[in-house]
Each structure stands twice: as structure tokens, then as C-alpha cells.
Motif scaffolding. Structure first.
Motif, PDB file in Angstrom:
ATOM      1  N   ASP A  88      25.240  31.750  15.624  1.00 50.95           N
ATOM      2  CA  ASP A  88      26.366  30.947  16.121  1.00 50.95           C
ATOM      3  C   ASP A  88      27.031  31.733  17.254  1.00 50.95           C
ATOM      4  O   ASP A  88      27.728  32.729  17.006  1.00 50.95           O
ATOM      5  CB  ASP A  88      27.363  30.673  14.992  1.00 50.95           C
ATOM      6  N   PRO A  89      26.858  31.333  18.524  1.00 51.43           N
ATOM      7  CA  PRO A  89      27.459  32.082  19.641  1.00 51.43           C
ATOM      8  C   PRO A  89      28.979  32.076  19.607  1.00 51.43           C
ATOM      9  O   PRO A  89      29.615  33.053  20.013  1.00 51.43           O
ATOM     10  CB  PRO A  89      26.929  31.336  20.882  1.00 51.43           C
ATOM     11  N   ALA A  90      29.592  30.988  19.112  1.00 53.94           N
ATOM     12  CA  ALA A  90      31.056  30.914  19.098  1.00 53.94           C
ATOM     13  C   ALA A  90      31.651  31.948  18.151  1.00 53.94           C
ATOM     14  O   ALA A  90      32.659  32.598  18.452  1.00 53.94           O
ATOM     15  CB  ALA A  90      31.502  29.513  18.716  1.00 53.94           C
ATOM     16  N   LYS A  91      31.027  32.151  16.983  1.00 54.23           N
ATOM     17  CA  LYS A  91      31.535  33.082  15.981  1.00 54.23           C
ATOM     18  C   LYS A  91      30.803  34.414  16.008  1.00 54.23           C
ATOM     19  O   LYS A  91      31.195  35.352  15.300  1.00 54.23           O
ATOM     20  CB  LYS A  91      31.414  32.465  14.586  1.00 54.23           C
ATOM     21  N   GLU A  92      29.722  34.483  16.800  1.00 57.14           N
ATOM     22  CA  GLU A  92      28.900  35.699  16.910  1.00 57.14           C
ATOM     23  C   GLU A  92      28.436  36.185  15.536  1.00 57.14           C
ATOM     24  O   GLU A  92      28.544  37.360  15.192  1.00 57.14           O
ATOM     25  CB  GLU A  92      29.675  36.808  17.642  1.00 57.14           C
ATOM     26  N   THR A  93      27.957  35.245  14.750  1.00 58.43           N
ATOM     27  CA  THR A  93      27.451  35.564  13.406  1.00 58.43           C
ATOM     28  C   THR A  93      26.128  34.825  13.183  1.00 58.43           C
ATOM     29  O   THR A  93      25.830  33.831  13.847  1.00 58.43           O
ATOM     30  CB  THR A  93      28.448  35.149  12.313  1.00 58.43           C
ATOM     31  N   GLU A  94      25.361  35.323  12.203  1.00 55.19           N
ATOM     32  CA  GLU A  94      24.127  34.645  11.786  1.00 55.19           C
ATOM     33  C   GLU A  94      24.366  33.960  10.454  1.00 55.19           C
ATOM     34  O   GLU A  94      25.095  34.469   9.600  1.00 55.19           O
ATOM     35  CB  GLU A  94      22.964  35.641  11.660  1.00 55.19           C
ATOM     36  N   ARG A  95      23.731  32.804  10.289  1.00 59.47           N
ATOM     37  CA  ARG A  95      23.851  32.051   9.031  1.00 59.47           C
ATOM     38  C   ARG A  95      22.489  31.478   8.654  1.00 59.47           C
ATOM     39  O   ARG A  95      21.591  31.374   9.489  1.00 59.47           O
ATOM     40  CB  ARG A  95      24.853  30.899   9.182  1.00 59.47           C
ATOM     41  N   VAL A  96      22.390  31.103   7.405  1.00 61.68           N
ATOM     42  CA  VAL A  96      21.187  30.435   6.907  1.00 61.68           C
ATOM     43  C   VAL A  96      21.596  29.055   6.408  1.00 61.68           C
ATOM     44  O   VAL A  96      22.482  28.932   5.551  1.00 61.68           O
ATOM     45  CB  VAL A  96      20.506  31.238   5.784  1.00 61.68           C
ATOM     46  N   LEU A  97      20.961  28.016   6.938  1.00 63.41           N
ATOM     47  CA  LEU A  97      21.297  26.643   6.579  1.00 63.41           C
ATOM     48  C   LEU A  97      20.108  25.988   5.883  1.00 63.41           C
ATOM     49  O   LEU A  97      18.945  26.254   6.225  1.00 63.41           O
ATOM     50  CB  LEU A  97      21.664  25.829   7.827  1.00 63.41           C
ATOM     51  N   SER A  98      20.384  25.131   4.914  1.00 67.21           N
ATOM     52  CA  SER A  98      19.345  24.334   4.279  1.00 67.21           C
ATOM     53  C   SER A  98      19.006  23.159   5.188  1.00 67.21           C
ATOM     54  O   SER A  98      19.909  22.472   5.692  1.00 67.21           O
ATOM     55  CB  SER A  98      19.803  23.827   2.913  1.00 67.21           C
ATOM     56  N   ILE A  99      17.717  22.928   5.387  1.00 67.81           N
ATOM     57  CA  ILE A  99      17.300  21.872   6.308  1.00 67.81           C
ATOM     58  C   ILE A  99      17.757  20.506   5.820  1.00 67.81           C
ATOM     59  O   ILE A  99      18.077  19.625   6.626  1.00 67.81           O
ATOM     60  CB  ILE A  99      15.766  21.922   6.490  1.00 67.81           C
ATOM     61  N   HIS A 100      17.827  20.311   4.496  1.00 66.96           N
ATOM     62  CA  HIS A 100      18.204  18.983   4.009  1.00 66.96           C
ATOM     63  C   HIS A 100      19.678  18.652   4.300  1.00 66.96           C
ATOM     64  O   HIS A 100      20.083  17.499   4.171  1.00 66.96           O
ATOM     65  CB  HIS A 100      17.934  18.875   2.508  1.00 66.96           C
ATOM     66  N   ARG A 101      20.474  19.656   4.702  1.00 69.64           N
ATOM     67  CA  ARG A 101      21.870  19.383   5.068  1.00 69.64           C
ATOM     68  C   ARG A 101      22.018  19.038   6.557  1.00 69.64           C
ATOM     69  O   ARG A 101      23.099  18.711   6.999  1.00 69.64           O
ATOM     70  CB  ARG A 101      22.754  20.587   4.736  1.00 69.64           C
ATOM     71  N   GLY A 143      10.575  28.086   4.389  1.00 68.21           N
ATOM     72  CA  GLY A 143      10.942  27.696   3.035  1.00 68.21           C
ATOM     73  C   GLY A 143      12.087  26.709   2.943  1.00 68.21           C
ATOM     74  O   GLY A 143      12.916  26.822   2.040  1.00 68.21           O
ATOM     75  N   GLY A 144      12.152  25.753   3.852  1.00 66.72           N
ATOM     76  CA  GLY A 144      13.208  24.750   3.803  1.00 66.72           C
ATOM     77  C   GLY A 144      14.553  25.248   4.280  1.00 66.72           C
ATOM     78  O   GLY A 144      15.566  24.575   4.084  1.00 66.72           O
ATOM     79  N   ARG A 145      14.591  26.418   4.913  1.00 66.84           N
ATOM     80  CA  ARG A 145      15.841  26.977   5.423  1.00 66.84           C
ATOM     81  C   ARG A 145      15.653  27.413   6.873  1.00 66.84           C
ATOM     82  O   ARG A 145      14.555  27.786   7.278  1.00 66.84           O
ATOM     83  CB  ARG A 145      16.305  28.179   4.579  1.00 66.84           C
ATOM     84  N   VAL A 146      16.725  27.348   7.638  1.00 68.11           N
ATOM     85  CA  VAL A 146      16.693  27.761   9.029  1.00 68.11           C
ATOM     86  C   VAL A 146      17.767  28.814   9.258  1.00 68.11           C
ATOM     87  O   VAL A 146      18.915  28.653   8.837  1.00 68.11           O
ATOM     88  CB  VAL A 146      16.884  26.554   9.979  1.00 68.11           C
ATOM     89  N   ARG A 147      17.368  29.931   9.859  1.00 67.95           N
ATOM     90  CA  ARG A 147      18.316  30.995  10.193  1.00 67.95           C
ATOM     91  C   ARG A 147      18.779  30.793  11.629  1.00 67.95           C
ATOM     92  O   ARG A 147      17.952  30.659  12.544  1.00 67.95           O
ATOM     93  CB  ARG A 147      17.666  32.364  10.026  1.00 67.95           C
ATOM     94  N   VAL A 148      20.103  30.734  11.833  1.00 66.16           N
ATOM     95  CA  VAL A 148      20.653  30.423  13.156  1.00 66.16           C
ATOM     96  C   VAL A 148      21.673  31.481  13.549  1.00 66.16           C
ATOM     97  O   VAL A 148      22.238  32.191  12.701  1.00 66.16           O
ATOM     98  CB  VAL A 148      21.324  29.025  13.160  1.00 66.16           C
TER      99      VAL A 148
END
Length: 829
Positions: free
Chosen positions: A804-817, A797-802
Motif C-alpha cells: 500500500d503506497p499510501a500507508k507504506e505497508t504490506e498486507r495480505v488479502l484473501s482473493i474472495h474479498r 493459495g487464494g491470497r494476494v500480498r500487496v
């Protein structure tokens, strides 16, 4: 290396003739025009474009492409050659596979690749290929009808993963030669190794229940099946002698439950059941059906009879609708009650009436009047005065180009998700004539392709004695499934209806493709007109009047004659030799239409091959003598004024002619328009009328607005190749891209515009599958960019869930960014 970049370089190295062939086969690649080869490669790899291209492949091409997909890995760039593919396709040769792979390469569905790591030097002389990256999404989870591997099922089916270790342990304890395991993935690999060869599977099935082989045979062409209570517990240790085949297979992991009602046959099991080959029915030639035959005379007579009857019935239908328009339902379409009335008027069954009504509407012979919500005949319809062969071509051209399917009328309404017809019929919902449910956007393409297949089969089965092959739906569908297997479902749902419609139009006669149908299939309408003009009997312009107050039509009558006879007489019987019966009621109907006794008798004398019988003459004159003593008219409003001069001036005013004014008293006019409409016209003439709202007896009739007659339809076959001028312009754009100092096109190296999005998604999806890190340049809400190294987990849906190994957290980013993305492993290299 990126698959899109590899394909871009290959496309750039092609000749102009090769690119022309590509655009002819896949016209969507240049609609709209692409700016560079990188964008062309990205579009050729897009899922929608690949899906369209696969719809045009024949069965051998699809079988080779699916086999190549199964024995390669686009993530690790593990390629395959024709020699490697041949091992998995029984009955094939390297030469035939090379030709098919070359044709798929011309279509940009596969591209050349480096040999796999560890390939012997002699193997480098072979050509190795990789499919486009989106092929996996297009062919689905069961390519070639084979299921997923045990490792993939363990990863995607949590319930199976929980019990697979115990399942392998039970098999090991029961004496099966399978390696024990401690983790679900190890257990999956053990099962995969245990079932990896036909010999091993045969040994495992040696002690199976009696019906197990028959059950497994149902999974030969498709990996998933429906089984009640598929997730029931089954164990090797507690199975008795009366165990069923499903429980026996579930207990040994040879069937994997997907949910409560479905199971899947794993890939290795399915492959072993096929003897180790992915394809066992490979053939470069299409199947030849067993066909009957009919004589050329029977075919011609049946086709000409169908055409003449259709033209007669369409003429009668137009007359019936002109006399009484067809009302529509609130939900759209014409209801059963109206269809029953129309069928009784035409003296045919309701199904045939629905076909003719749909054919008339899609040909523009009927129009929907939005004011009255009724289907009416347009004014000044050209079709009525055309020669019969041109009337026929009008109907055929409209039928070929229409996105409506007349044969769907009366069929169960298709619901979302392709609900089976048997289930839909329980609700009692069927397709009404002229409703939206009969719309099929793919109808012109399917209809044209069916005619082409009919022509192909007819030419192949042509006999020296002039007999014509009889073609049924099964024979046409068998050929369609070979030439375009990806469109088989569309053909199967429409083919019988299309054949029935073609027979109605005389394109098929006595079950065989007629000469007219052959000419239409080859896009030769002028030839069809010539054939029909030579063989179709001319319409008759006379009847035989009988003393029993009837008129017998000795053949097909001209539309004008038949229409006027229907005004003054009632039709009886069916077919061309119609009997028209005169009565006092029918003659009175003609008098009400504005005729008088002299004009009726003059018409009968002019169009009768015999003298007018005396009883009929007496009937007309006697009825006319008693007609008109009392006259009944129609008025929607009246205009009253104390000034008689004003009334006289208004009655003579040309600008008020549209109101249908008639003077019935010195100070009273009646109008066929409603009061408000009449008042609006009068105000436009500078008068100041008032509308009396307290008059309950006024009948408010709204006049049907004049609808212009439909233009004559001209059929143009669905374009399968772009125009030559467009191809020349596209090649000029591609070849005129400026190269950098090293001779490379910038877009082919970095990707820009349309290609950038596809390249980014390809990198993300590959990193997700391989669990790799990526480096992405992300822009925040203030416009500041930041380079981050993350592990992508999913894209949707135009978003990617990633992660982050440095912060050991998960985030959701908009692909258009995300403005740039690269695999971190490639950057380190």
C-alpha cells in the motif's frame, strides 16, 4: 487490453461451425455448459484446459506455439506474425506457419492481435498473433528446451546475482570484448549481448578446453543439467591449462549454477548454439521408421495360437481359483507365495500368471470376497458357456476399458515425484497382482492411441505382396512422440507393457498388427468376431484315453470338459496337447466332489474317442469300493434340544435352509453357519436359543456370500467430442444472450461469474510482472467495501500480498474479498 476479453470478442465473432469444431477438439470447454462467451474465453485460457489441449497437438504445432510464446510478450501485447516466426524455425515456410497458426487459432490457443508498435505499414497486411496468457505456466520454464535469460536468472538466483558483476569484470580484464558493468542487471545485459549471436559465441569458445563442445552438445535439447559441485568457485584469472570444461564455462558465465548439483544454459547461449534458430528439426511429416516384415500366414497363426492359449489358461485359472481362492495381503493385492502356487498350478511362469490373473479380474471373471478377503470366481459366470470368439471379445473389451495395467505387475513401485525405477528397485518394492499400484487412470486413452498408431504404421507400410510390417516399441514410440509430444512420457512408461498385453490377446501376431487388432483399432468388434469365428478352430469335446492311465487332449478342449478332467486327473505339460494322468488320489478327489464310479466311467466313455482302457476302469472301481467307509463333513455349529419334535420341525423349516442343517442324532442338528449367525436365524423363527461360549472345539467357518456373475463388458471408445445435442444446447445458450443498447454482450465487456475470477487473476498476475498499481474494491469482515490502490507483489493459495503506497505497508488479502479489480494505468487512460 485483457487477453481474456480479446479472446472473448474473437469467439463471439465466430460462426457456429467454427464453435462446433472448437467444442469437438476441446470438449472440456462446455463441460459443464458455459453461460456466455466471456466465461468460454476464461475457461479456454485456464491452465488445466490449455494443458489438455496441448496434449493433443503434434510436434509441428507445439514447435510453432512454443516459438510464438518465446517471441511475443502478452504483458506488453508485443505480437508476432508467421513471417517473424519463420526466422526462428529453420526449414519452415510462411505458408506452412500460417496454416499451423490458423489451426492453433481454431483451438483458441492463440488469437489475433494488433501489430507491435513501430511496425511498418506493409506489415499490417500480415496476421499477428498472441498466445493465451496461461501458456507460460503450461509449457514450463524451458519452452522449446531453451533456458531463461540472464536478466531473469539474476533476478531469481541470488547467488548468481552476487557474483555476476565480478564475473563480467574478470572477463573484461582478460581481454574479452564485453562491456563492463556496475550492477547485476547491467552485468546480465552485458553477458546477454556478448552471447547473442552464433559468431560471437564461436569466438568465445575458441579457447575452450577440448571436451567443451561435447559437453555443450548435451544441452541442445534441454537447458538444465546435473553437475557435481555446481556452485564451486571458478575464476578466469586463476585457471590453468588443465582446467575442465565445466569450470571453464562456469567462470565465463556460459553455465549458471542453480544449486549444488545443477546448472542451466542461459537462453542466449542456447539460441546461439542452435545457430540462431529456436527450432532446427521442423518437419510437417512424421518420421518413417525402418520396419521388418512377416508373412500374413505367420501373423495369423501366431495371433490365433495366442488367443487359444490365453482362453485355455484363463479357464484353468478360474478352475484353480474356484478350488482354492486366492488370499490377499493386508496391504492389498496377491502375495508372491500365492502367485507362485497359482503359477505352478497353471504350469507357467509367475509373470505370465500375473498377467492372466489381472486380465481375469479386470474382466469380472474374478471378484474380491470382502468376508474372506480372497479372490473367488462369481457364481453362474456367463463367460464359461460362451463360444470361444465371444469369450475373447469379452476379455478384449474389458482390457480396452480398464484403468488397470496388468504388465505393471512385478515392476518397481512408482513413488511420488516420479522416482527413477532404478532407485525404487533398491527398496525391493514391486507391484503385486491385483494391488492398487497397477491402477493408471490414463490407461484406456493411452491403450487406444497405441492401437491407432499401430494401425497407422501398418497402413503406411502395407506391401503389395501381402506381407505385414513388424512393429516394435521404438517405432510406435517414435510416432507417438511426433503425434503427441506432450504425452511422450506416458507412452514411454506403458508402451512395452501394452504391446505385450496386445500380443497375449492376439491383437499382435509375430510382431505385426493382426487383422483382429486392426478391426479393434477401428472400433469394429463385429468384424473381429467374424474373422475369429472363421479362423479359430472349434474347441474339442473328446480326449484319447491311454492304457498307461492317461488322457491326451488332441487340441484345445471345451472349458466344461477340461474342468471336469481336472477334477478327476492331474494335468501335465504345457500347451493345447495337455496330458491328464489318473491316479488313486485324483479319482478319490472326484469321489469327494460327489461323483461315483458309474458317473465317472460314463463321463469317460462319452468324451473318449477310444474305449475306456481296462486298467483305468479297474482303478476307478477299486478306488470307489474303498471310498466312503468313513465320512468327514464340515460343521461350524450344532443345535441341541431335549424336544425331538422341535428338532424335526426345525430341520424341515424352509426359512432355515440357509443354515445348511443336517440331523446327526434324534436331538442334535449341525449347521454350516457359525453359532451367532445360527442363533440369529433361530430367533427370527420365534425360538429362544442360547449360545454356549465355553465350547472350545467348535470350528467357526463363515460361508462365502454368493457373488453375482459379472455382466458382459461392452467397450466404448473414450469420447473425444461432446454429443451433438449438447453442442446444440450450448450454442443456443451462447447465441441467445441479450445484447445491450450498443449491441454488446454485458459479459464480454465486464466479465461475470466464472469469467470474473479469471479476469481478476489475469490482472493481478500481469500487474505483478510489470510492477504496476491496481485499483481493487475490497470488502471487510463487516461487509463494507472500500476502493484501494495498491501494488500486488505475489499471488498464492487464494491470497494476494500487496504493498500500500499510501500507508507504506504490506498486507495480505484473501482473493474472495476482492469483488472488482482493474489496472490503475488503464483507469487513467
Amino acid at each position: 487490453m485483457s487477453l481474456i476479453r480479446a479472446l472473448s470478442k474473437e469467439l463471439e465473432a465466430r460462426s457456429d461451425d467454427s464453435l462446433r469444431a472448437l467444442f469437438a477438439a476441446r470438449p472440456d470447454l462446455m463441460s459443464p455448459a458455459v453461460p456466455d462467451f466471456s466465461a468460454l474465453a476464461a475457461r479456454a485460457s485456464a491452465r488445466v484446459s490449455v494443458q489438455r489441449a496441448l496434449e493433443r497437438l503434434n510436434r509441428p504445432q507445439m514447435q510453432v506455439l512454443e516459438t510464438l510464446h518465446l517471441c511475443t510478450n502478452t504483458d506488453t501485447e508485443h505480437s508476432a506474425s508467421a513471417a517473424g516466426v519463420r526466422k526462428l524455425i529453420a526449414g519452415s515456410t510462411v505458408a506452412a506457419l500460417e496454416r499451423i497458426l490458423a489451426s492453433l487459432q481454431e483451438l483458441a490457443l492463440v488469437h489475433r492481435a494488433e501489430p507491435p508498435h513501430g511496425t511498418a505499414a506493409s506489415g499490417h497486411r500480415q496476421r499477428y498473433y498472441l498466445p493465451v496468457g496461461s501458456l507460460k505456466d503450461v509449457v514450463g520454464i524451458y519452452p522449446a528446451g531453451l533456458g531463461r535469460s540472464y536478466t531473469e536468472l539474476v533476478r531469481l538466483q541470488p547467488a548468481f546475482a552476487q557474483r555476476v558483476v565480478q564475473l563480467v569484470a574478470e572477463l573484461h580484464r582478460s581481454g574479452v570484448s564485453i562491456q563492463n558493468a556496475t550492477t547485476p542487471m547491467e552485468a546480465a545485459l552485458s553477458l546477454q549481448h556478448w552471447t547473442s549471436s552464433p559468431e560471437a559465441l564461436s569466438e568465445a569458445l575458441a579457447g575452450a578446453p577440448e571436451r567443451t563442445t561435447a559437453l555443450l552438445a548435451k544441452f541442445r535439447n534441454w537447458a538444465m543439467g546435473a553437475v557435481p559441485q555446481a556452485q564451486r568457485k571458478a575464476s578466469v584469472s586463476n585457471q590453468g591449462a588443465d582446467v575442465g570444461p565445466v569450470d571453464w564455462l562456469l567462470a565465463r558465465g556460459l553455465l549458471v549454477p542453480l544449486d549444488a548439483a545443477h546448472v542451466e544454459l542461459p537462453h542466449s547461449v542456447g539460441l546461439s548454439l542452435r545457430g540462431g534458430a529456436i527450432i532446427n528439426d521442423f518437419s510437417l511429416s512424421p518420421p518413417v521408421p525402418e520396419l521388418g516384415s512377416t508373412t500374413a500366414a505367420l501373423r495369423r497363426n501366431a495371433a490365433l495360437g495366442a488367443i487359444a492359449e490365453t482362453l485355455r489358461l484363463v479357464g484353468d485359472l478360474l478352475h484353480a481359483v474356484r478350488e482354492q481362492p486366492l488370499a490377499t495381503l493386508r496391504s492389498g493385492g496377491v502375495g508372491v507365495r500365492e502367485m507362485k502356487r497359482l503359477a505352478e498350478t497353471l504350469r507357467i511362469d509367475q509373470h505370465r500368471a500375473g498377467l492372466l490373473l489381472e486380465l481375469s479380474a479386470l474382466s469380472g471373471l474374478l471378484r474380491l470376497d470382502v468376508d474372506s478377503s480372497s479372490w473367488v470366481q462369481p457364481l453362474q459366470l456367463e463367460w464359461l458357456v460362451l463360444p470361444r470368439q465371444e469369450q475373447w471379445l469379452w476379455l478384449v473389451n474389458a482390457w480396452l476399458a480398464s484403468e488397470r495395467v496388468p504388465s505393471l505387475v512385478g515392476q518397481p513401485v512408482s513413488g511420488p515425484g516420479g522416482v527413477p525405477a532404478a532407485h525404487r528397485a533398491l527398496a525391493g518394492n514391486t507391484v503385486n497382482a491385483l494391488s492398487a499400484e497397477a491402477q493408471r487412470p490414463d490407461a484406456p486413452v493411452v491403450r487406444k492411441r497405441i492401437l491407432e498408431i499401430l494401425e497407422e504404421l501398418t497402413q503406411e507400410a502395407a506391401a503389395a505382396d501381402g506381407t505385414a510390417p513388424v512393429l516394435d516399441a521404438a517405432a510406435v514410440l517414435q510416432r507417438a512422440e511426433w503425434t503427441q509430444p506432450r504425452m511422450a512420457r506416458r507412452f514411454s512408461s506403458l508402451i512395452r507393457g501394452v504391446l505385450a498385453e496386445a500380443e497375449l490377446l492376439g491383437l499382435i501376431g509375430s510382431g505385426a498388427l493382426s487383422q483382429l487388432g486392426s478391426a479393434i483399432a477401428e472400433d469394429k468388434p463385429d468384424e473381429a468376431l467374424g474373422i475369429l469365428g472363421e479362423h479359430l478352430p472349434a474347441a474339442l469335446n473328446h480326449v484319447l484315453l491311454q492304457a498307461d492311465l492317461t488322457a491326451v487332449a488332441p487340441g484345445y478342449l471345451a472349458p466344461e470338459l477340461a474342468e471336469k478332467l481336472l477334477v478327476m486327473a492331474d494335468a501335465e505339460g504345457q500347451g493345447p496337447a495337455t496330458i491328464y494322468r489318473f491316479s488313486a488320489t485324483s479319482v478319490r478327489r472326484a469321489l469327494d466332489a460327489g461323483h461315483d464310479a458309474s458317473s465317472l466311467l460314463e463321463f469317460l466313455r462319452e468324451h473318449s474317442a477310444t474305449a475306456v482302457p481296462q486298467p483305468l476302469e479297474y482303478l476307478v472301481e477299486d478306488t470307489a469300493s474303498r471310498h466312503g467307509r468313513l465320512r468327514v463333513g464340515t460343521a461350524a455349529s450344532f443345535i441341541q434340544s431335549d424336544d425331538e419334535a422341535t428338532v424335526l420341525e426345525l430341520a424341515a423349516e424352509s426359512k432355515a435352509a440357509g443354515l445348511g442343517l443336517a440331523r446327526i442324532a434324534p436331538t442334535v442338528l449341525i449347521s454350516t453357519a457359525p453359532p451367532r449367525e445360527t442363533a440369529q436365524v433361530l430367533r427370527g423363527l420365534g425360538l429362544s436359543p442360547s449360545v454356549d461360549q465355553a465350547e472350545p472345539g467348535v470350528v467357526r467357518l463363515r460361508r462365502t456370500a454368493g457373488i453375482p456373475g459379472g455382466a458382459r463388458p461392452v467397450y466404448t471408445a473414450p469420447r473425444t467430442a461432446p454429443a451433438e445435442d449438447d453442442v446444440v444446447a450450448q450454442l443456443a445458450v451462447l447465441r441467445n444472450r441479450r445484447a445491450d443498447a450498443n449491441g454488446h454482450h454485458p459479459s464480454a465487456v465486464t466479465g461475470s461469474g466464472e469469467a470474473a475470477t479469471q479476469l481478476g487473476l489475469e490482472t493481478l498476475q500481469r500487474a505483478i510482472r510489470l510492477k504496476q498499481r491496481v485499483s481493487m474494491n475490497v470488502v471487510d469482515s463487516q461487509g463494507n467495501s472500500c476502493l484501494e490502490t495498491v501494488v500486488p507483489l505475489s499471488v498464492n493459495g487464494g491470497r494476494v500480498r500487496v504493498f500500500d503506497p499510501a500507508k507504506e505497508t504490506e498486507r495480505v488479502l484473501s482473493i474472495h474479498r476482492i469483488i472488482d479489480i482493474e489496472a490503475a494505468e488503464e483507469l487513467r487512460q
